[in-house]
Design an enzyme around this catalytic site. Structure first.
Site, short mmCIF file in Angstrom:
data_model
loop_
_atom_site.label_atom_id
_atom_site.label_comp_id
_atom_site.label_asym_id
_atom_site.label_seq_id
_atom_site.Cartn_x
_atom_site.Cartn_y
_atom_site.Cartn_z
N LEU A 70 115.44 71.73 41.08
CA LEU A 70 113.99 71.97 41.15
C LEU A 70 113.50 71.78 42.58
O LEU A 70 114.15 71.11 43.38
CB LEU A 70 113.28 71.01 40.20
CG LEU A 70 113.69 71.20 38.72
CD1 LEU A 70 113.69 69.88 37.97
CD2 LEU A 70 112.78 72.21 38.06
N PRO A 71 112.34 72.36 42.91
CA PRO A 71 111.92 72.38 44.31
C PRO A 71 111.51 71.03 44.90
O PRO A 71 111.93 70.68 46.00
CB PRO A 71 110.72 73.35 44.31
CG PRO A 71 110.86 74.15 43.08
CD PRO A 71 111.50 73.24 42.07
N LYS A 205 122.24 64.02 51.83
CA LYS A 205 121.60 65.34 51.94
C LYS A 205 120.41 65.31 52.89
O LYS A 205 120.21 66.23 53.70
CB LYS A 205 121.16 65.83 50.56
CG LYS A 205 120.46 67.20 50.57
CD LYS A 205 121.37 68.31 51.09
CE LYS A 205 120.63 69.63 51.28
NZ LYS A 205 120.22 70.26 50.04
N LYS A 280 109.78 70.91 53.73
CA LYS A 280 109.71 69.85 52.73
C LYS A 280 110.85 68.86 52.90
O LYS A 280 110.65 67.64 52.89
CB LYS A 280 109.75 70.48 51.33
CG LYS A 280 109.67 69.49 50.17
CD LYS A 280 111.03 69.09 49.62
CE LYS A 280 111.77 70.23 48.96
NZ LYS A 280 113.06 69.78 48.36
#
Length: 331
Positions: A70-71, A205, A280
């Site tokens: 999901l974003p 990440k 983001k």
């Protein structure tokens, strides 16, 4: 990723595991259908070789291994609230469910989700692992992704598999769950890297994408500078990719149209890693750095550059690959 999971997810008996998918828009279903039909996979009378779940509750009820991607953090939190509600409606003796979240979000949200899944009110069993990916859309298509997982490294588990991460107090996955997760992720990627404990896959990440965000800007600026000085872009790419400036951004995701035929830049910057998503991820990395009081010399300035480019690009840049910064610099 779903196509590769279907292609390679063969049970020991030789029977194909069933695949169910769920998305908020229909386009991914069409893309998956086209990929599998191109492989010669189709059901009876043209039926899909996969199922489309009716809802999150339907997916949780019928599936024992679920991968989510999901974003943003609030999307993950919202989806897993629904997953927890669905799990608590199942009998307590239901087969354990394994959840692997490949989203790139903050560590705190991920750990909060993990804690909810390990404390279900009906006693049902669930394992949750953070497993963000690196490799881009090319890696997803080719099955060459790297998964950075919040799984224990070899030897970290005790005999019962009940050890916990000191930082998170979230139980580590059991040896059986670890084996299943790693073998399943191997259908979608070339490398599965256990980072030691819940949340540490995301830590890896975020730090990686911090580097990527900066490299992306530097690559666009460097190639624009070379062009302005009169250098041929293909020649310059050949030089950089055998020199000290080489990176994923120069070699795989080159921002100059035509230099790398498979790069998003060569298809009008579509079907890549979105500019907004890169901004983001950089923001999440900056927030993580602040939480541990780690100074970053150029992170804030780079984040401001992404914001400015997004705002000035407007609709023309919406959904476009992050390498479109090269076009922005033509102004």
């Amino acid at each position: 990723m779903a196509a590769n999971l279907y292609r390679k997810g063969v049970a020991p008996s030789g029977a194909q595991h069933s695949l169910a998918v769920l998305d908020v828009s229909p386009e991914p279903y069409t893309e998956l259908r086209n990929q599998l039909e191109a492989d010669g996979n189709s059901g009876q009378k043209g039926a899909d070789p996969f199922e489309i779940a009716k809802s999150i509750e339907d997916l949780v009820t019928t599936s024992d291994f679920i991968v989510t991607m999901l974003p943003e953090p609030h999307h993950v939190a919202g989806v897993y609230d629904k997953i927890v509600a669905a799990l608590e409606k199942l009998p307590s003796n239901t087969q354990e469910r394994i959840f692997v979240d490949c989203s790139t979000i903050d560590v705190e949200t991920s750990l909060a989700v993990a804690k909810k899944l390990t404390g279900l009110s009906n006693g049902a069993k669930a394992t949750f692992v953070d497993a963000p990916v690196s490799g881009g859309t090319v890696g997803a298509a080719n099955g060459t992704l790297t998964f950075m997982t919040g799984l224990p490294r070899l030897g970290a588990l005790d005999a019962a598999g009940s050890s916990s991460s000191p930082a998170s107090a979230v139980p580590l996955a059991s040896p059986a769950a670890v084996a299943e997760i790693e073998s399943t992720l191997a259908h979608m990627g070339a490398r599965v890297v256990p980072c030691g404990a819940p949340g540490l896959g995301l830590a890896a990440k975020l730090a990686n994408n911090y580097i990527l965000a900066l490299n992306n800007v530097a690559t666009a600026e460097g190639f624009r500078l070379a062009d302005s000085l009169g250098l041929d872009s293909q020649l310059f790419a050949d030089i950089v990719n055998t020199s000290t400036g080489r990176s994923w951004s120069t070699q795989i995701n080159n921002p100059v149209p035509g230099v790398v035929p498979t790069a998003p830049a060569s298809r009008d910057y579509v079907n890549g890693f979105g500019l907004a998503l890169m901004r983001k991820d950089l923001g999440l990395a900056l927030a993580a750095a602040k939480q541990v009081a780690q100074p970053l010399l150029i992170g804030d300035a780079t984040y401001a550059a992404y914001q400015r480019i997004e705002q000035e690009g407007g609709e023309n840049y919406r959904g476009k690959d992050m390498s479109i910064i090269y076009q922005y610099l033509k102004k």
